[in-house]
Design a protein around this motif. Structure first.
Motif, short mmCIF file in Angstrom:
data_model
loop_
_atom_site.label_atom_id
_atom_site.label_comp_id
_atom_site.label_asym_id
_atom_site.label_seq_id
_atom_site.Cartn_x
_atom_site.Cartn_y
_atom_site.Cartn_z
N HIS A 69 0.85 -1.20 0.00
CA HIS A 69 0.00 0.00 0.00
C HIS A 69 0.88 1.23 0.00
O HIS A 69 1.78 1.37 0.84
N THR A 70 0.63 2.15 -0.96
CA THR A 70 1.42 3.36 -1.07
C THR A 70 0.54 4.51 -1.53
O THR A 70 -0.03 4.46 -2.62
N GLU A 71 0.41 5.54 -0.70
CA GLU A 71 -0.21 6.81 -1.08
C GLU A 71 -1.53 6.62 -1.83
O GLU A 71 -1.71 7.09 -2.96
N GLY A 72 -2.44 5.89 -1.21
CA GLY A 72 -3.78 5.76 -1.77
C GLY A 72 -3.93 4.71 -2.84
O GLY A 72 -5.01 4.57 -3.43
N THR A 73 -2.86 3.96 -3.14
CA THR A 73 -2.94 2.87 -4.10
C THR A 73 -2.49 1.58 -3.44
O THR A 73 -1.74 1.59 -2.45
#
Length: 441
Positions: free
Chosen positions: A394-398
């Motif tokens: 999971h990274t910055e809303g994705t």
């Protein structure tokens, strides 16, 4: 433990994830509070508010090495026209200052943490003075390393100071009667520091639960030993023990137990004395050598009301076979997890971690969840009627899946920090779709 409301049982009933978790959390109860010394209370949960008995700091004190002075006596001071003050004494940390008084034209040499003497209104750092040597500020810096009798009886101050400068006011941290910590707080190093600072040597908490983890399977070999034909290393017991500690428990790992019902039964009975919760992994499906069901049907005093472990099928992937119940005369909760590494870990996060956090007395027992946009090379597919949990980053809303859907693919687990949740009524998820995500970090 209390006995939950009865639900349809047996292999014919397909339990939902929510039903199984609800059953667990309705049964597991927080541990009884105890009084612990501060070092032993780390990681525990407070069961009562803690109020401050004395203000912190308990007196006005200096935040710098320097001189305690009156504001008017250093007003307008400069390098060219320093204020020259008579040094009337020294105040060190831990020393009472009641006999010392700073009057007009006077100063008291003061150390960091020392109480502000009567009459003083502010503190000028030693760097703003000649250090009492009657010379420039560079030479004055040496004054801090000199004994009081080596310094002169006067000090030159080269800068003015406002009232209360470099003074830590009494009660500026917390005041007597303030609430220092509230019930439900998890005690970590900062909380221990505060408790010690206000004079608390013990605190009333719920203890960290003792969790015993054991894996089953004659094919399992301990890491570091040589593998034989048809054998694999036991990773589950190590992973789940670490996960239990991460959740806040005191965890004990038991070496892998062979596929023998009597040996497993004896091992579990031996562990009851040090367990608030037992976790097994392996042997809960319908295979011919799955001995956990057989062993757990006769552990401890199974005739006691509320004892016994029920084995269930859950509408989830991975982790369909599960077991839950209570064993022994003390009705110790036991969760039986599947043996595949990914299945056991996902099952731990969904069911065991909340049980541990409940035993601790916490109200927020679940991992945080969020919504994120799916980034993938193609659509995700999920079996109809099953809630699927896919490893992901999971990274910055994705969120992006890692590894395949196979429950044996443990390598991808090491790179995942989240689980993508695909609901039971969804069979296909296209890239760009917003999905529910469980955050594991």
């Amino acid at each position: 433990m209390s006995t939950p409301a009865p639900r349809p049982a047996g292999q014919e009933h397909l339990w939902s994830v929510d039903e199984h978790l609800e059953d667990i959390l309705a049964t597991v109860r927080p541990l009884e509070p105890i009084e612990l010394q501060l070092p032993d209370a780390q990681g525990c949960v407070l069961v009562e508010d803690v109020t401050v008995p004395v203000s912190l700091p308990p007196f006005d004190n200096s935040s710098m090495d320097g001189y305690a002075v009156r504001v008017a006596d250093v007003a307008g001071a400069s390098e060219e026209f320093p204020a020259v003050l008579e040094v009337v004494g020294d105040v060190a940390a831990g020393q009472a200052s009641g006999l010392l008084h700073v009057g007009p034209g006077q100063a008291a040499r003061i150390m960091t943490g020392a109480p502000l003497p009567a009459g003083a209104e502010t503190v000028v750092p030693v760097e703003w003075t000649d250090g009492g040597l009657g010379q420039g500020p560079v030479d004055g810096m040496r004054a801090r390393s000199l004994a009081p009798e080596q310094a002169s009886g006067h000090v030159r101050v080269h800068r003015p100071a406002e009232a209360r400068a470099h003074v830590r006011a009494k009660g500026s941290d917390v005041k007597a009667g303030d609430r220092a910590l509230t019930a439900g707080t998890v005690i970590g190093p900062p909380q221990i520091a505060l408790l010690a600072a206000i004079g608390r040597g013990t605190v009333r908490v719920r203890p960290r639960p003792r969790v015993v983890v054991l894996s089953t399977g004659s094919e399992l070999v301990q890491p570091g030993e040589e593998l034989g034909s048809g054998q694999i290393y036991d990773s589950n017991s190590f992973a789940l023990t670490a996960a239990a500690r991460d959740a806040g428990a005191i965890a004990y790992r038991v070496g892998a137990v062979a596929d023998d019902a009597e040996t497993l039964r004896s091992t579990i009975e031996d562990q009851l004395v040090r367990a608030d919760l037992l976790v097994t992994t392996g042997g809960v499906s319908v295979g011919a050598y799955d001995v956990v069901k057989e062993a757990l049907s006769h552990v401890g005093d199974e005739d006691e009301a509320g004892s016994g472990v029920e084995f269930r099928r859950l509408a989830m992937q991975p982790g369909k076979p599960q077991g839950f119940g209570a064993i022994g005369p003390d009705h110790i909760p036991l969760l039986a997890l599947p043996g595949n590494p990914v299945s056991s870990y996902v099952s731990f996060e969904l069911f065991v971690r909340p049980a541990i956090r409940t035993l601790m007395g916490l109200t927020d027992v679940h991992r945080p969840t969020t919504r994120a946009k799916l980034v993938a090379d193609g659509a995700l597919t999920s079996p109809k009627g099953r809630r699927q949990f896919l490893r992901a980053t999971h990274t910055e809303g994705t969120v992006r899946p890692v590894g395949g859907a196979g429950s044996h693919l443990v390598a991808a687990l090491a790179h995942a920090d989240a689980l993508i949740v695909v609901p039971e009524d969804v069979e296909r998820v296209e890239p760009g779709t917003e999905v529910d995500v469980v955050l594991l970090g």
